[in-house]
Write a protein that holds these residues in place. Structure first.
Motif, PDB file in Angstrom:
ATOM      1  N   GLY A 116      31.316  37.643  44.657  1.00 16.99           N
ATOM      2  CA  GLY A 116      31.758  38.668  43.715  1.00 16.99           C
ATOM      3  C   GLY A 116      31.156  38.573  42.337  1.00 16.99           C
ATOM      4  O   GLY A 116      31.509  39.364  41.456  1.00 16.99           O
ATOM      5  N   ARG A 117      30.259  37.631  42.127  1.00 24.11           N
ATOM      6  CA  ARG A 117      29.658  37.493  40.802  1.00 24.11           C
ATOM      7  C   ARG A 117      28.969  38.797  40.407  1.00 24.11           C
ATOM      8  O   ARG A 117      28.242  39.394  41.195  1.00 24.11           O
ATOM      9  N   GLY A 118      29.219  39.241  39.189  1.00 25.45           N
ATOM     10  CA  GLY A 118      28.683  40.514  38.719  1.00 25.45           C
ATOM     11  C   GLY A 118      29.697  41.646  38.781  1.00 25.45           C
ATOM     12  O   GLY A 118      29.520  42.664  38.102  1.00 25.45           O
ATOM     13  N   GLU A 119      30.745  41.476  39.584  1.00 27.71           N
ATOM     14  CA  GLU A 119      31.829  42.473  39.593  1.00 27.71           C
ATOM     15  C   GLU A 119      32.653  42.238  38.326  1.00 27.71           C
ATOM     16  O   GLU A 119      33.094  41.112  38.065  1.00 27.71           O
ATOM     17  N   PRO A 120      32.850  43.262  37.490  1.00 28.92           N
ATOM     18  CA  PRO A 120      33.446  43.046  36.165  1.00 28.92           C
ATOM     19  C   PRO A 120      34.799  42.351  36.185  1.00 28.92           C
ATOM     20  O   PRO A 120      35.055  41.460  35.369  1.00 28.92           O
ATOM     21  N   VAL A 121      35.688  42.741  37.092  1.00 23.99           N
ATOM     22  CA  VAL A 121      37.017  42.113  37.123  1.00 23.99           C
ATOM     23  C   VAL A 121      36.904  40.664  37.582  1.00 23.99           C
ATOM     24  O   VAL A 121      37.563  39.775  37.028  1.00 23.99           O
ATOM     25  N   VAL A 122      36.078  40.416  38.580  1.00 27.89           N
ATOM     26  CA  VAL A 122      35.880  39.044  39.041  1.00 27.89           C
ATOM     27  C   VAL A 122      35.361  38.178  37.900  1.00 27.89           C
ATOM     28  O   VAL A 122      35.870  37.073  37.650  1.00 27.89           O
ATOM     29  N   ASP A 123      34.336  38.657  37.202  1.00 30.41           N
ATOM     30  CA  ASP A 123      33.771  37.890  36.092  1.00 30.41           C
ATOM     31  C   ASP A 123      34.813  37.648  35.004  1.00 30.41           C
ATOM     32  O   ASP A 123      34.897  36.550  34.435  1.00 30.41           O
ATOM     33  N   ALA A 124      35.626  38.665  34.702  1.00 26.41           N
ATOM     34  CA  ALA A 124      36.645  38.519  33.657  1.00 26.41           C
ATOM     35  C   ALA A 124      37.711  37.521  34.074  1.00 26.41           C
ATOM     36  O   ALA A 124      38.185  36.712  33.263  1.00 26.41           O
ATOM     37  N   MET A 125      38.092  37.551  35.334  1.00 27.34           N
ATOM     38  CA  MET A 125      39.108  36.605  35.811  1.00 27.34           C
ATOM     39  C   MET A 125      38.603  35.176  35.738  1.00 27.34           C
ATOM     40  O   MET A 125      39.340  34.258  35.360  1.00 27.34           O
ATOM     41  N   ARG A 126      37.356  34.971  36.079  1.00 28.78           N
ATOM     42  CA  ARG A 126      36.795  33.622  36.010  1.00 28.78           C
ATOM     43  C   ARG A 126      36.621  33.172  34.560  1.00 28.78           C
ATOM     44  O   ARG A 126      36.901  32.016  34.227  1.00 28.78           O
ATOM     45  N   ALA A 127      36.197  34.077  33.705  1.00 24.53           N
ATOM     46  CA  ALA A 127      35.963  33.710  32.309  1.00 24.53           C
ATOM     47  C   ALA A 127      37.249  33.367  31.570  1.00 24.53           C
ATOM     48  O   ALA A 127      37.252  32.547  30.654  1.00 24.53           O
ATOM     49  N   THR A 128      38.354  33.984  31.965  1.00 22.17           N
ATOM     50  CA  THR A 128      39.624  33.773  31.256  1.00 22.17           C
ATOM     51  C   THR A 128      40.530  32.762  31.938  1.00 22.17           C
ATOM     52  O   THR A 128      41.618  32.473  31.424  1.00 22.17           O
ATOM     53  N   GLY A 129      40.128  32.260  33.081  1.00 21.09           N
ATOM     54  CA  GLY A 129      40.980  31.339  33.835  1.00 21.09           C
ATOM     55  C   GLY A 129      41.997  32.034  34.708  1.00 21.09           C
ATOM     56  O   GLY A 129      42.812  31.374  35.374  1.00 21.09           O
TER      57      GLY A 129
END
Length: 219
Positions: A68-81
Motif C-alpha cells: 500500500g505504499r503510496g496510497e495517501p491514507v496508508v502513508d498517513a497512518m504509517r507516518a502518524t503511528g
C-alpha cells in the motif's frame, strides 16, 4: 489538504481539530474509516467487497510497511503511528457486515456497531483496554451515523433504537481530556438519538453550532 484528508467528512475534520497534538493521527484514522465506507458504498458484489476489505487487513499486518505504499491514507497512518492503533481490524469487520449482508437484522446492526463504532473509538483513543462505556459510546455514534446515511427507513429506525438502548451504558462516564473529540462526537449523536434523528448530511449550520457549544461548555 493532503491526499489522506481529501474527502474527509466535515464532521471528521472538525472533530480531529480538537485532538491537539494527535490531530494528524486522528485525521489518518478517520481517513481509514472513510476508505472502508467507500468500499461499502460502491461495491455491489460481496466477494469483491470482501477482497477490497481484505487488502486493508493485509496492509495492517504488513510488518515491512511495503504493502500500500503510496496510497495517501496508508502513508498517513504509517507516518502518524495510526497503523498500530487498536481497533483497526474491528473497524474492518464492522464495515464487512454492510458489504456481505443483503438485509441487516438486529444482530447485524450489533456486529456493525461493535466493530465500526467500538473499534473506531478505541483507535482514536489509542486505548487497547478501553472501558466498556467508551466502546458503547462508539457504538451509539456508529448507529447514529448509519441511520443518517441509509435510505431504508426501517433500518434507520432500528439503528436508532439500538443506539437508545446503549445510552445508559455511557451515562456518568468521566471523559479524559485527551478524549475530547470522542466526547463531542458522542454528545452530538446522543442528542439526535434521543430525538429520533440520524446524522445529518454534510455539516449544516445547526450541527456546527452544536459542536462548538459542546466543545466550549461540554453539552
Amino acid at each position: 489538504m493532503s491526499g489522506a484528508e481529501d474527502g474527509l467528512p466535515p464532521l471528521a475534520i472538525l472533530l480531529a481539530a480538537h485532538a491537539g497534538a494527535q490531530a494528524e493521527r486522528h485525521r489518518a484514522i478517520w481517513g481509514f474509516d472513510g476508505r472502508l465506507a467507500k468500499v461499502a458504498r460502491t461495491t455491489s458484489d460481496r466477494t469483491i467487497g470482501q477482497m477490497r476489505l481484505a487488502w486493508w487487513n493485509d496492509v495492517i499486518d504488513d510488518a515491512d510497511n511495503r504493502k500500500g505504499r503510496g496510497e495517501p491514507v496508508v502513508d498517513a497512518m504509517r507516518a502518524t503511528g495510526a497503523m498500530a492503533a487498536p481497533g483497526l481490524v474491528a473497524i474492518i469487520d464492522g464495515w464487512e457486515v454492510l458489504v456481505v449482508e443483503p438485509d441487516i437484522d438486529a444482530q447485524g446492526l450489533r456486529d456493525y456497531a461493535v466493530g465500526r463504532g467500538g473499534g473506531l473509538f478505541r483507535a482514536l483513543a489509542d486505548a487497547e483496554d478501553a472501558p466498556a462505556w467508551l466502546t458503547a459510546a462508539g457504538q451509539v455514534w456508529a448507529l447514529w451515523d448509519l441511520a443518517g446515511h441509509v435510505d431504508d427507513v426501517a433500518l434507520a429506525q432500528a439503528a436508532l433504537g439500538q443506539a437508545r438502548e446503549l445510552l445508559p451504558q455511557v451515562e456518568g462516564a468521566r471523559w479524559p481530556r485527551a478524549w475530547k473529540p470522542l466526547r463531542i462526537a458522542f454528545t452530538l449523536a446522543r442528542a439526535d438519538v434521543l430525538a429520533g434523528r440520524g446524522a445529518p448530511a454534510g455539516m449544516p449550520r445547526g450541527l456546527a453550532l452544536r459542536l462548538l457549544r459542546i466543545a466550549l461548555v461540554g453539552r
